[in-house]
Design a protein around this motif. Structure first.
Motif, PDB file in Angstrom:
ATOM      1  N   UNK A  47     -22.582  11.198 -24.329  1.00 38.75           N
ATOM      2  CA  UNK A  47     -21.324  11.295 -23.974  1.00 38.75           C
ATOM      3  C   UNK A  47     -21.018  12.636 -23.382  1.00 38.75           C
ATOM      4  N   UNK A  48     -22.066  13.336 -23.087  1.00 41.20           N
ATOM      5  CA  UNK A  48     -22.068  14.650 -22.402  1.00 41.20           C
ATOM      6  C   UNK A  48     -22.340  14.340 -20.882  1.00 41.20           C
ATOM      7  N   UNK A  49     -21.436  14.970 -19.972  1.00 44.03           N
ATOM      8  CA  UNK A  49     -21.850  14.687 -18.491  1.00 44.03           C
ATOM      9  C   UNK A  49     -22.812  15.386 -18.047  1.00 44.03           C
ATOM     10  N   UNK A  50     -23.366  16.357 -18.657  1.00 49.58           N
ATOM     11  CA  UNK A  50     -24.649  16.985 -18.277  1.00 49.58           C
ATOM     12  C   UNK A  50     -25.793  16.400 -18.755  1.00 49.58           C
ATOM     13  N   UNK A  51     -25.703  15.293 -19.460  1.00 48.57           N
ATOM     14  CA  UNK A  51     -26.894  14.745 -20.175  1.00 48.57           C
ATOM     15  C   UNK A  51     -26.947  13.110 -19.632  1.00 48.57           C
ATOM     16  N   UNK A  52     -26.341  12.698 -18.806  1.00 44.48           N
ATOM     17  CA  UNK A  52     -26.269  11.306 -18.307  1.00 44.48           C
ATOM     18  C   UNK A  52     -26.129  10.977 -16.718  1.00 44.48           C
ATOM     19  N   UNK A  53     -27.138   9.984 -16.306  1.00 46.64           N
ATOM     20  CA  UNK A  53     -26.870   9.699 -14.955  1.00 46.64           C
ATOM     21  C   UNK A  53     -27.051   8.154 -15.038  1.00 46.64           C
TER      22      UNK A  53
END
Length: 518
Positions: A47-53
């Motif tokens: 749910x964290x934009x820094x941790x998902x692609x």
């Protein structure tokens, strides 16, 4: 803002015109509080934009977070969302300046400032998660913030930077609610998007309610949405047939999709071309049996895309012979030119030249529950083992474990689907084959990197076509990955739901707010 021009297949934006027009003319219902349930097999990694692609996470991000820029359903040029204005400063395409809206409020009640934007971009690069989007921001050198003004300094000219700003990598978070140096690990979200995430249960569901504080590109937010996550296409199909969901997207089983009929009065079917692709990624590390380019070219001579598309995907995908899909500037058929049809003799000659012991043994990993990945892996194993040249060990893994394994180099080969981050060929080059790419296969070629940088110098994206063609020819020779297919996009909804034609269109935005009751 400065318009970065490009051309893309009209089919990415236009679906069955008569149906779309008819739906728009239908009167809206008055039951504004009724929840629309949407089913998908796309998983959420974080749910964290820094941790998902990945597609599942970014689909959620585009609804609960804002980016400075976004895309309307009828266009491929970014438009202002959290920003009041954005433009390149000067003609060298190295400085990009955005001025924020002054009415954006986080759930805490605090107003968004340029410092939040700087924090969000800096954080993605600082954390540099193995499965995060830091690689997408490769040209971003630094960010300055003052009041409501954000200034991005780029290390090289980059006409595609506005596109990157509009992706999940540019999701703006509250700097008081997210850790500076690590990922947020709870199930909360603090964004300013059109929806509030009320509850989230991992691998089960997300409950979204319209955000009455939202201000941005949208005139109105949508209906309450329940996103339900299913482990595999058959489970999604079962839920659809049991009428447990109102909309089914990404992905019903290929056989079900192939049998869909737009004339069925009990459902609405949207079928459109898309820029979603899938590649067989090969591990180039020194300890991998696929390290030698001659071995990788031998593999390229054995893949039968037509058989794969016809049998496993039942015609819902088209064979792909290049890194860049059909419909985008620079698309070629470089793999068809070099490997026109499966040929065991050609593959054997390359392995003989490489001096390797036969059969070459390697591991092939796939993600369980991700479409028909298991069936695809089984057929590719058959194809690659023809002639006794290779011995392939196939194993499936749960999605998150799968990502970690290929990122750590524990798999020799792995198939990865790729959904466009934004409507430009660059999204199929830098993240896939640039040095430090998201495929984590250790591929690096200075000529490829130079062509990527050169392609970004053109605000008129058609002028970059020559660079993209040259790049794809290099990829056909180096074979860090083998293109497999390009998929069509399908959305199925019940007869009393409209807006499915706008849900997804190749811009990377998942428009849950477009759905409505008739």
């Amino acid at each position: 803002m400065r318009s970065v021009r490009m051309r893309i297949l009209a089919a990415l934006l236009i679906v069955t015109a008569a149906g779309a027009i008819g739906w728009q003319l239908m009167p809206k219902g008055s039951d504004h509080g009724r929840t629309i349930t949407v089913g998908t097999t796309d998983a959420v990694t974080s749910l964290d934009p820094a941790g998902a692609y990945d597609a599942g996470s970014w689909a959620l991000f585009s609804n609960v977070f804002q980016t400075l820029l976004t895309y309307r359903a009828d266009g491929t040029d970014p438009v202002e969302d959290a920003a009041k204005s954005c433009d390149f400063d000067g003609s060298d395409l190295r400085t990009y300046v955005c001025v924020l809206r002054d009415d954006l409020v986080f759930p805490s009640g605090r107003k968004m400032t340029a410092e939040d934007v700087k924090f969000s971009f800096d954080r993605v690069k600082r954390i540099n998660s193995d499965v995060g989007p830091a690689s997408l921001l490769g040209t971003l050198a630094s960010v300055d913030a003052k009041g409501l003004t954000v200034t991005f300094h780029l290390n090289s000219p980059d006409a595609t930077f506005p596109f990157e700003v509009a992706t999940g990598a540019g999701a703006i978070v509250d700097h008081e609610r997210y850790p500076k140096n690590g990922l947020r690990t709870d199930n909360g979200v603090d964004g300013t998007g059109p929806y509030d995430l009320k509850t989230y249960t991992n691998e089960k569901q997300a409950l979204l309610e319209p955000n009455d504080r939202y201000e941005g590109a949208l005139k109105t937010t949508g209906r309450p949405i329940r996103l339900r996550y299913y482990a595999n296409p058959p489970a999604l199909d079962k839920a659809w047939k049991a009428k447990q969901i109102d909309v089914a997207t990404r992905q019903l089983p290929p056989a079900v999709l192939a049998a869909l009929s737009p004339s069925d009065p009990g459902q609405r079917v949207v079928e459109s071309d898309s820029a979603e692709t899938r590649n067989l990624v090969l591990n180039l590390r020194a300890n991998s049996p696929l390290h030698d380019p001659l071995v990788r070219r031998a593999l390229a001579w054995l893949v039968n895309r037509e058989e794969l598309a016809a049998t496993v995907y039942k015609g819902t995908a088209e064979p792909l012979y290049s890194l860049i899909p059909a419909g985008l500037t620079g698309h070629t058929t470089s793999f068809f030119d070099d490997y026109p049809e499966p040929n065991v003799t050609q593959a054997r000659d390359l392995l003989t030249e490489a001096g390797v012991k036969l059969p070459v043994r390697f591991t092939y990993g796939y993600a369980k529950g991700r479409g028909v990945a298991a069936e695809e892996a089984a057929l590719l194993k058959q194809q690659l083992e023809k002639g006794g040249l290779f011995d392939v060990t196939v194993k499936g893994y749960e999605w998150t474990d799968y990502q970690k394994r290929y990122a750590a180099g524990k798999l020799d080969a792995y198939a990865v689907g790729w959904v466009a981050d934004f409507p430009d060929p660059d999204t199929f080059t830098s993240p896939l084959v640039g040095t430090g790419n998201s495929m984590k296969n250790e591929y690096s070629n200075k000529k490829v990197d130079r062509l990527i940088l050169d392609s970004r110098r053109y605000a008129d994206r058609d002028r970059a076509a020559q660079d993209f063609r040259a790049l794809q020819q290099l990829i056909a020779q180096d074979v860090p990955m083998i293109p497999l297919w390009q998929r069509k996009e399908y959305t199925v909804s019940s007869e009393d739901v409209s807006g499915g034609q706008y849900l997804s269109d190749g811009t990377g935005v998942f428009r849950l707010w477009s759905l409505d009751w008739i």
